[in-house]
Design a protein around this motif. Structure first.
Motif, PDB file in Angstrom:
ATOM      1  N   LEU A  83      21.778  -3.304  23.886  1.00  0.00           N
ATOM      2  CA  LEU A  83      21.769  -4.689  24.371  1.00  0.00           C
ATOM      3  C   LEU A  83      21.260  -5.637  23.293  1.00  0.00           C
ATOM      4  O   LEU A  83      21.869  -6.692  23.028  1.00  0.00           O
ATOM      5  CB  LEU A  83      20.905  -4.775  25.627  1.00  0.00           C
ATOM      6  CG  LEU A  83      20.619  -6.166  26.187  1.00  0.00           C
ATOM      7  CD1 LEU A  83      21.907  -6.839  26.626  1.00  0.00           C
ATOM      8  CD2 LEU A  83      19.636  -6.083  27.352  1.00  0.00           C
ATOM      9  N   CYS A  86      23.806  -5.904  20.457  1.00  0.00           N
ATOM     10  CA  CYS A  86      24.940  -6.761  20.836  1.00  0.00           C
ATOM     11  C   CYS A  86      24.542  -8.238  20.773  1.00  0.00           C
ATOM     12  O   CYS A  86      25.346  -9.097  20.378  1.00  0.00           O
ATOM     13  CB  CYS A  86      25.422  -6.405  22.240  1.00  0.00           C
ATOM     14  SG  CYS A  86      26.286  -4.835  22.364  1.00  0.00           S
ATOM     15  N   GLY A  87      23.309  -8.536  21.177  1.00  0.00           N
ATOM     16  CA  GLY A  87      22.832  -9.912  21.082  1.00  0.00           C
ATOM     17  C   GLY A  87      22.790 -10.396  19.645  1.00  0.00           C
ATOM     18  O   GLY A  87      23.142 -11.546  19.344  1.00  0.00           O
ATOM     19  N   TRP A 103      29.778 -12.130  25.946  1.00  0.00           N
ATOM     20  CA  TRP A 103      28.347 -11.844  26.061  1.00  0.00           C
ATOM     21  C   TRP A 103      27.815 -12.254  27.428  1.00  0.00           C
ATOM     22  O   TRP A 103      26.888 -11.623  27.963  1.00  0.00           O
ATOM     23  CB  TRP A 103      27.590 -12.555  24.953  1.00  0.00           C
ATOM     24  CG  TRP A 103      26.100 -12.566  25.097  1.00  0.00           C
ATOM     25  CD1 TRP A 103      25.312 -13.615  25.462  1.00  0.00           C
ATOM     26  CD2 TRP A 103      25.194 -11.456  24.901  1.00  0.00           C
ATOM     27  NE1 TRP A 103      23.985 -13.256  25.497  1.00  0.00           N
ATOM     28  CE2 TRP A 103      23.885 -11.933  25.151  1.00  0.00           C
ATOM     29  CE3 TRP A 103      25.365 -10.128  24.521  1.00  0.00           C
ATOM     30  CZ2 TRP A 103      22.761 -11.128  25.040  1.00  0.00           C
ATOM     31  CZ3 TRP A 103      24.241  -9.325  24.419  1.00  0.00           C
ATOM     32  CH2 TRP A 103      22.957  -9.806  24.668  1.00  0.00           C
ATOM     33  N   TRP A 107      25.837  -8.700  28.866  1.00  0.00           N
ATOM     34  CA  TRP A 107      24.383  -8.531  28.922  1.00  0.00           C
ATOM     35  C   TRP A 107      23.929  -8.183  30.340  1.00  0.00           C
ATOM     36  O   TRP A 107      22.983  -7.408  30.522  1.00  0.00           O
ATOM     37  CB  TRP A 107      23.669  -9.786  28.413  1.00  0.00           C
ATOM     38  CG  TRP A 107      23.660 -10.972  29.327  1.00  0.00           C
ATOM     39  CD1 TRP A 107      24.537 -12.009  29.338  1.00  0.00           C
ATOM     40  CD2 TRP A 107      22.712 -11.248  30.376  1.00  0.00           C
ATOM     41  NE1 TRP A 107      24.210 -12.914  30.312  1.00  0.00           N
ATOM     42  CE2 TRP A 107      23.090 -12.475  30.959  1.00  0.00           C
ATOM     43  CE3 TRP A 107      21.592 -10.585  30.860  1.00  0.00           C
ATOM     44  CZ2 TRP A 107      22.394 -13.052  32.017  1.00  0.00           C
ATOM     45  CZ3 TRP A 107      20.888 -11.147  31.929  1.00  0.00           C
ATOM     46  CH2 TRP A 107      21.287 -12.370  32.485  1.00  0.00           C
TER      47      TRP A 107
END
Length: 465
Positions: A83, A86-87, A103, A107
């Motif tokens: 997570l 990916c952010g 996104w 998330w």
């Protein structure tokens, strides 16, 4: 009327959650799978239904629920790292606007997968979550199955509940999930305590499984056919009379072929020759582009990095000229084509680190479920046999997903991360049971040792005069 029914069901779940906060977790499962706000036309579309259920689930657990028995596992830590990664890639994405759009739902899927196991403290809760997932997905599958029986379906045209081609309502994704959920459906029917095993529950489960098998026909997706083949192979692990099962399966297949739509059999025939099918040729070209892109961008390009691709490939086409057929090779140039594979989706968007984390997460799930299967392989305890059955169902469902994910960009599919949440919850319950059993054995050994020591110290009444 439909809009009122959907709103009423959602409102009842919210009200019941005031007494049992875990019901809000089940409500979010329902909302995230079915998306009733897309089905309704007046009340629900005007409300932030997903956000309400999401906040209620988290808030109810944080403020009102009992935390006893919950623990944070290594797989949840892996999801958390994924997570955060990916952010980071979203901030540095090649296409920031498109990345932010993806996104906005990824998330939540990852965060809920981390959160869900914390709420599954008991067998009843684990079973309830599995039941809600089966019934929620079943509402889509049953609708699609009925429409397949009535119309035969069609590639990209089968509308299950809503006229939409995204998320779980996308044809290939629905086909994969429909087949992947069959083992879990059978487990709920056989081992459920909310709806105890009976002719009615098993009859409904078999009907739902039949509808699930119809989905790949209705959507006419080759991925679904491959998933059915894998399910048939995996079932061999559990059946007692394997050759009888194989023979009956072959007869059922031969009997079904005459009833299949001609468009379906024609599309399935392209599996063996990718050069004659533009869709398959595009996939191979996109995958090659993604590998080359990852060599230059090993950390990935963020969500929807495929928007920057451009490539040319050759495909074979059959041309009719004056009654004669001629095979020609054409050069086709494509731009901004999607990955058509969860593996290459992860590689292109999150680079090698993201792909490694994702594969590690999947591999650990398969290994942990296999550990449970082997531990309780010879157990006669009903509870342990039930755990083994659930581990088998979740493992088979994940294997089917991993096969389907080869050809669909569903690396972050929320339903699959819910399955992962169930796996983590099951592993936590089994680990707790093993720990309790070891503690009982330790206490018994300690008591036996004390009794033996007392005997060795001698009894005054039995000592010689």
């Amino acid at each position: 009327m439909l809009d009122l029914a959907l709103f009423g069901f959602f409102a009842i779940l919210m009200l019941l959650g005031l007494r049992r906060p875990f019901i809000w977790v089940l409500a979010y499962l329902y909302v995230d799978i079915v998306a009733p706000q897309k089905i309704g036309w007046s009340i629900l579309p005007s409300l932030p239904v997903s956000l309400i259920a999401f906040l209620a689930a988290f808030g109810g657990w944080l403020l009102l629920d009992n935390k006893k028995g919950g623990c944070f596992t290594f797989r949840q830590a892996l999801i958390l790292v994924l997570l955060l990664y990916c952010g980071m890639t979203t901030i540095m994405a090649d296409f920031p606007e498109a990345a932010q759009t993806k996104w906005s739902w990824v998330w939540k899927a990852l965060l809920f997968a981390i959160f869900l196991p914390l709420t599954l403290r008991t067998r009843l809760r684990l079973e309830a979550a599995a039941l809600f997932m089966v019934l929620s997905a079943g509402s889509i599958i049953i609708s699609g199955g009925i429409k397949t029986l009535l119309s035969g379906g069609g590639y990209g045209t089968l509308a299950a509940l809503v006229q939409e081609n995204s998320g779980l309502y996308e044809g290939s994704t629905l086909s994969t999930v429909a087949i992947a959920i069959i083992p879990l459906t059978i487990w709920v029917a056989r081992n459920g305590t909310i709806f105890p095993a009976s002719r009615w529950t098993m009859g409904f489960a078999l009907a739902l499984c039949f509808a699930a098998l119809l989905i790949p026909i209705g959507t006419q997706t080759r991925t679904g056919l491959l998933c059915i083949g894998l399910l048939a192979a995996l079932t061999l692990r559990s059946v007692k009379y394997k050759f009888v099962y194989m023979g009956l399966g072959a007869l059922a297949l031969l009997a079904a072929i005459p009833f299949l739509p001609a468009s379906y059999t024609e599309r399935m025939s392209t599996i063996s020759n990718h050069q004659a099918d533009q869709s398959a040729s595009t996939r191979l070209a996109v995958w090659q582009w993604t590998v080359d892109y990852a060599k230059e961008n090993p950390l990935g390009g963020g969500f929807d990095a495929f928007l920057g691709n451009s490539f040319t490939y050759s495909t074979r086409v059959v041309v009719d000229e004056g009654g004669s057929r001629e095979v020609r090779t054409e050069q086709i140039t494509e731009e901004a084509r999607a990955y058509h594979s969860a593996y290459f989706e992860m590689l292109g968007e999150q680079g090698w680190p993201g792909l490694f984390l994702w594969l590690w997460l999947q591999g650990l799930g398969l290994w942990q479920m296999e550990r449970i299967r082997r531990r309780y392989r010879t157990s006669d305890d009903p509870q342990e046999k039930s755990w083994r059955g659930l581990a088998t169902a979740l493992q088979h469902g994940q294997l089917i997903y991993l096969l389907g994910a080869l050809f669909i960009g569903i690396a972050y599919q929320p339903f699959v991360f819910m399955l992962i949440g169930l796996q983590i919850g099951l592993m936590t319950l089994v680990s707790r049971r093993i720990t309790a059993r070891k503690e009982e054995d330790r206490k018994e050994r300690l008591a036996s040792r004390r009794a033996a020591n007392a005997g060795m110290s001698g009894d005054p009444d039995s000592a010689p005069a």
